[in-house]
Design a protein around this motif. Structure first.
Motif, PDB file in Angstrom:
ATOM      1  N   ASP A 275     -34.518  48.191   9.046  1.00  0.00           N
ATOM      2  CA  ASP A 275     -34.554  49.562   8.539  1.00  0.00           C
ATOM      3  C   ASP A 275     -35.847  49.857   7.798  1.00  0.00           C
ATOM      4  O   ASP A 275     -36.521  48.951   7.283  1.00  0.00           O
ATOM      5  CB  ASP A 275     -33.347  49.816   7.639  1.00  0.00           C
ATOM      6  CG  ASP A 275     -32.039  49.734   8.410  1.00  0.00           C
ATOM      7  OD1 ASP A 275     -32.058  50.037   9.608  1.00  0.00           O
ATOM      8  OD2 ASP A 275     -31.020  49.348   7.806  1.00  0.00           O
ATOM      9  N   GLN A 276     -36.191  51.126   7.756  1.00  0.00           N
ATOM     10  CA  GLN A 276     -37.401  51.577   7.073  1.00  0.00           C
ATOM     11  C   GLN A 276     -37.062  51.945   5.633  1.00  0.00           C
ATOM     12  O   GLN A 276     -36.244  52.831   5.386  1.00  0.00           O
ATOM     13  CB  GLN A 276     -37.998  52.788   7.783  1.00  0.00           C
ATOM     14  CG  GLN A 276     -39.243  53.345   7.100  1.00  0.00           C
ATOM     15  CD  GLN A 276     -39.702  54.643   7.710  1.00  0.00           C
ATOM     16  OE1 GLN A 276     -39.070  55.190   8.625  1.00  0.00           O
ATOM     17  NE2 GLN A 276     -40.820  55.174   7.218  1.00  0.00           N
ATOM     18  N   SER A 277     -37.701  51.255   4.679  1.00  0.00           N
ATOM     19  CA  SER A 277     -37.507  51.612   3.274  1.00  0.00           C
ATOM     20  C   SER A 277     -38.313  52.868   2.989  1.00  0.00           C
ATOM     21  O   SER A 277     -39.529  52.922   3.220  1.00  0.00           O
ATOM     22  CB  SER A 277     -37.970  50.477   2.366  1.00  0.00           C
ATOM     23  OG  SER A 277     -37.935  50.885   1.013  1.00  0.00           O
ATOM     24  N   LEU A 278     -37.638  53.878   2.471  1.00  0.00           N
ATOM     25  CA  LEU A 278     -38.303  55.138   2.139  1.00  0.00           C
ATOM     26  C   LEU A 278     -38.744  55.178   0.681  1.00  0.00           C
ATOM     27  O   LEU A 278     -39.497  56.069   0.288  1.00  0.00           O
ATOM     28  CB  LEU A 278     -37.357  56.307   2.432  1.00  0.00           C
ATOM     29  CG  LEU A 278     -36.838  56.387   3.875  1.00  0.00           C
ATOM     30  CD1 LEU A 278     -35.873  57.553   4.020  1.00  0.00           C
ATOM     31  CD2 LEU A 278     -37.987  56.506   4.862  1.00  0.00           C
ATOM     32  N   GLY A 279     -38.255  54.216  -0.106  1.00  0.00           N
ATOM     33  CA  GLY A 279     -38.614  54.170  -1.515  1.00  0.00           C
ATOM     34  C   GLY A 279     -37.419  54.411  -2.414  1.00  0.00           C
ATOM     35  O   GLY A 279     -36.282  54.561  -1.955  1.00  0.00           O
ATOM     36  N   ASN A 280     -37.681  54.434  -3.711  1.00  0.00           N
ATOM     37  CA  ASN A 280     -36.637  54.674  -4.706  1.00  0.00           C
ATOM     38  C   ASN A 280     -36.689  56.120  -5.165  1.00  0.00           C
ATOM     39  O   ASN A 280     -37.774  56.714  -5.294  1.00  0.00           O
ATOM     40  CB  ASN A 280     -36.813  53.748  -5.908  1.00  0.00           C
ATOM     41  CG  ASN A 280     -36.666  52.295  -5.535  1.00  0.00           C
ATOM     42  OD1 ASN A 280     -36.026  51.961  -4.535  1.00  0.00           O
ATOM     43  ND2 ASN A 280     -37.248  51.412  -6.328  1.00  0.00           N
ATOM     44  N   GLY A 281     -35.524  56.657  -5.413  1.00  0.00           N
ATOM     45  CA  GLY A 281     -35.443  58.035  -5.864  1.00  0.00           C
ATOM     46  C   GLY A 281     -35.848  58.207  -7.316  1.00  0.00           C
ATOM     47  O   GLY A 281     -36.011  57.238  -8.064  1.00  0.00           O
ATOM     48  N   THR A 282     -35.993  59.453  -7.711  1.00  0.00           N
ATOM     49  CA  THR A 282     -36.319  59.811  -9.089  1.00  0.00           C
ATOM     50  C   THR A 282     -35.146  60.580  -9.681  1.00  0.00           C
ATOM     51  O   THR A 282     -34.636  61.537  -9.071  1.00  0.00           O
ATOM     52  CB  THR A 282     -37.578  60.686  -9.144  1.00  0.00           C
ATOM     53  OG1 THR A 282     -38.666  59.969  -8.565  1.00  0.00           O
ATOM     54  CG2 THR A 282     -37.918  61.057 -10.580  1.00  0.00           C
TER      55      THR A 282
END
Length: 371
Positions: A275-282
């Motif tokens: 899977d592609q990590s999109l990052g962590n939310g804010t």
């Protein structure tokens, strides 16, 4: 002439009874012979242990454990019980008179009781101290595992199932046991089914005679999983940005450390290496909502599944929540257009239309159509 002589016929000494008291193994047992008499004097009393427990005196097998050569204080000896079998032990007493003659055979027998010494109370530790996600493994480790008068047969581990903080034999749940000291006295097990709370466990040492120690105890907390109420996403053009929002992300027994967003590239519904990590939310101010702005560059047109999980301060994971971003094709750039000549002199003459700035930012140009 007639002469007279007096001859004394020696009588055998006798022992009326022999007895021992009740003691714990490794302490001394007191053996006492009573009713010890002889027609002259008693020189000594020997005390023997029936080693093979068959009730028959056998000099080649049974063991001389003590001798008393004085009747002062009674005919008695104090004998160490190291290595004795627990329960009733049979002893024999043989009296010898001043001429060295022994009392009749078989000798007088009696019993004494040797009681097992319970194993030492173990210590107990639980690791990790906090289970991040219910179902993860926990290891219980017992220390100070020993038996003073024998060997350790097992260490048994129990869950305080009634939650009263005390070990209740026959009530608390046996989790498992370790019967070998190799690699320590431990038990590793999955925490599936245990309460999401602080839980108490006990360790009990069992010796080779089946006696139980007093329990050792330790506690462990199973972390409550964080939760995500919903994930919102919408439609986006390819090569554009889209906002994905995880709403009402909470942790009942701690705090949220981060919220992770992934694109499910292999469409299997779980977060894995493909899977592609999109990052962590804010986190959004004064709310429990966590937003992520993601670029749709490289995404396929159509439905793209987004996987979201929350991580709490104990590294516990939420159940994965999902949303769908519908990616649509981006429109080609608007071209410029020019005509040549600017004025056609005679109707029927040729004219050329020329398009400029012809490009497609998320693909290739198939054609330019002139109308």
């Amino acid at each position: 002439a007639t002469r007279a002589a007096t001859v004394r016929l020696n009588a055998l000494p006798t022992v009326n009874a022999v007895s021992g008291n009740s003691v714990s193994r490794l302490t001394n047992i007191t053996l006492t012979a009573t009713g010890v008499v002889d027609d002259t004097t008693v020189g000594r009393v020997e005390f023997w242990r029936d080693v093979n427990g068959n009730g028959t005196f056998e000099t080649g097998i049974d063991r001389l454990v003590g001798t008393d050569s004085s009747s002062t204080g009674g005919w008695t000896v104090s004998v160490a019980t190291n290595g004795y079998a627990t329960g009733t032990n049979t002893f024999f007493a043989i009296a010898y008179d001043s001429d060295g003659v022994a009392s009749a055979t078989p000798p007088t027998s009696g019993t004494g009781t040797v009681n097992n010494v319970s194993p030492s109370s173990p210590t107990l530790s639980a690791a990790p101290a906090v289970i991040a996600t219910i179902g993860d493994n926990m290891t219980l480790s017992a220390g100070n595992v020993s038996d003073p008068d024998g060997t350790v047969a097992a260490v048994r581990f129990y869950f305080d199932s009634n939650g009263n903080g005390s070990y209740d034999a026959g009530t608390d749940t046996l989790v498992g046991e370790d019967t070998s000291s190799a690699n320590g006295w431990t038990l590793t097990f999955a925490t599936t089914g245990y309460p999401v709370a602080t839980n108490r466990f006990f360790a009990v040492t069992v010796d080779n005679d089946g006696a139980n120690s007093l329990p050792g105890t330790a506690t462990n907390r199973i972390n409550a999983r964080p939760t995500i109420d919903d994930v919102n996403a919408g439609t986006a053009e390819r090569l554009s940005n889209t906002i994905i929002s995880a709403t009402d992300v909470v942790d009942t027994d701690g705090t949220i450390s981060r919220v992770e967003f992934f694109r499910d590239r292999n469409a299997n519904g779980i977060i894995d290496a493909a899977d592609q990590s999109l990052g962590n939310g804010t986190r959004q101010t004064a709310t429990n909502n966590w937003n992520l702005t993601a670029s749709t560059s490289g995404w396929a047109t159509g439905a793209n599944t987004i996987l979201v999980r929350a991580i709490d301060n104990n590294n516990g994971n939420s159940v994965i929540s999902t949303a769908t971003v519908n990616v649509v094709n981006a429109r080609p750039n608007t071209p410029t257009l020019s005509t040549n000549p600017a004025i056609v002199a005679t109707i029927g003459d040729n004219m050329t239309l020329t398009a400029g700035n012809v490009s497609d930012r998320d693909g290739t140009v198939a054609s330019v159509r002139f109308y």
